[in-house]
Write an enzyme that holds these catalytic residues in place. Structure first.
Site: not given
Length: 372
Positions: A61, A63, A98, A175, A182, A198, A310, A312
């Site tokens: 980690h 620390e 930690c 869009t 598209s 992502r 749709g 979304n």
């Protein structure tokens, strides 16, 4: 009764050093999930003597990385101050606590940004440190600390991941072309920026409409990425073709409401996992809340929703979206499906729940981040 005087110089210094710790935490966002992305900086006499961030699951980690960095520099940390963006853990997991490492190294003061709501920690880390006689200061740059781990903190408090919806639109709010075709709306810089979102996520979610129209891979294509999110398709009738690009490479989950055994068997043979999560209130639809519950159980901190109007709209209308990342490109497509047509819940004042948190030029495009 007299109030305790506030040491403004110390507060200013704490803000500055915590800013460096937050920079370290940012380095962990693509690496550490499902663990939180934590940064740590050790300071003595106005200089950094150690710094670090959380490594991949099973690794040290923040620390411990900072303590190791100080040792590698030949620096003693006894009596120094450590700035940590999240409360140090107190439990034995894949790594030792930690908080115990801080005590054993005789750190003189601990400064944190946000508390850890993980039931295995939840104040125990700071109690262990205070019980050892070490001074603790909490809540420094707490908003930024919370945002740096919004996914983990949301999952720990609600059981569900943080949901980010990504959209790209033209100046006239389109869009796609009027005929439904598209294409890339944004430029290379914005598309690379989208790859980052992502990459920090535990799951990338799309809909069957996008799969059938675009046949996307939905992969992370950053060259140094070592941890890859689930790819999830909301496919109510299990219409995903067995040769779809999104099935290649593993890690794909198809979520349906109903399915024939033959179609399910073929998709499983193609490498997919199939989940049946029907919405009892809306026959034939997937229960999106149940999907988020399931992803939370799988330790997904952040969902990256990259779909059409749709799906979304369904996430928005059910109040399941926490953040919107909107890319606006300097071009016009003319008549078509405007962003404004995506349905929202009919709740008074809903629009006022969204605030612009960021407005950044990304190449030729603009990136706007809105949060509830």
């Amino acid at each position: 009764m007299t109030e305790c005087a506030v040491d403004e110089g110390r507060v200013k210094d704490d803000d500055f050093w915590m800013g460096l710790a937050l920079e370290e935490a940012a380095k962990a966002r693509r690496l550490s999930p499902p663990n939180p992305a934590v940064g740590a900086v050790i300071v003595r006499d106005g200089r950094v003597i150690g710094r670090g961030f959380t490594q991949q699951t099973g690794g040290p980690h923040a620390e411990v990385m900072a303590l190791r960095d100080a040792a590698a520099r030949g620096e003693s940390v006894e009596g120094a101050t450590i700035y940590v963006t999240l409360e140090p853990c107190s439990h034995w997991g894949r790594t030792p606590p930690c908080a115990l490492a801080i005590v054993e190294h005789r750190i003189g003061r601990v400064v944190t940004s946000v508390a850890d709501p993980n039931p295995q920690v939840a104040g125990r880390g700071l109690k262990m440190i205070r019980d050892a006689g070490i001074e603790v200061t909490e809540g420094v740059r707490s908003k930024e600390g919370w945002l740096s781990n919004r996914g983990f903190l949301t999952r720990m408090t609600t059981g569900r991941p943080w949901v980010r919806m990504k959209c790209a639109a033209t100046l006239d709010g389109r869009t796609a072309f009027p005929d439904g075709r598209s294409q890339w709306i944004t430029g290379p810089a914005a598309r690379e920026d989208s790859q980052y979102w992502r990459a920090v996520s535990g799951a990338v979610v799309t809909g069957i409409g996008t799969v059938l129209a675009d046949n996307p891979k939905m992969t992370v294509r950053l060259p140094d990425q070592v941890r890859f999110p689930f790819r999830v398709v909301v496919d109510p009738r299990l219409e995903t073709p067995v040769g779809a690009e999104i099935l290649k490479g593993g890690g794909t989950v198809l979520v349906c409401a109903q399915a024939g055994e033959e179609a399910e068997a073929a998709l499983v043979a193609a490498g997919a996992e199939v989940l049946r999560l029907p919405d009892a209130a809306h026959p034939g639809r997937v229960d999106l809340g149940a999907l988020l519950d399931e992803l939370g159980r799988r330790q997904v901190n952040e969902v990256h929703l990259e779909a059409g109007a749709g799906l979304n709209g369904s996430f928005l209308s059910e109040g399941l979206v926490d953040e919107i990342v909107l890319y606006t490109a300097p071009c016009l497509f003319g008549s078509g499906m405007p962003v404004a047509s995506v349905p929202l819940p009919e709740e008074p004042g809903l629009a006022h729940r969204w605030t612009i948190e960021d407005f950044t030029q990304i190449g030729a495009d603009l990136r706007v981040i809105l949060r509830r």
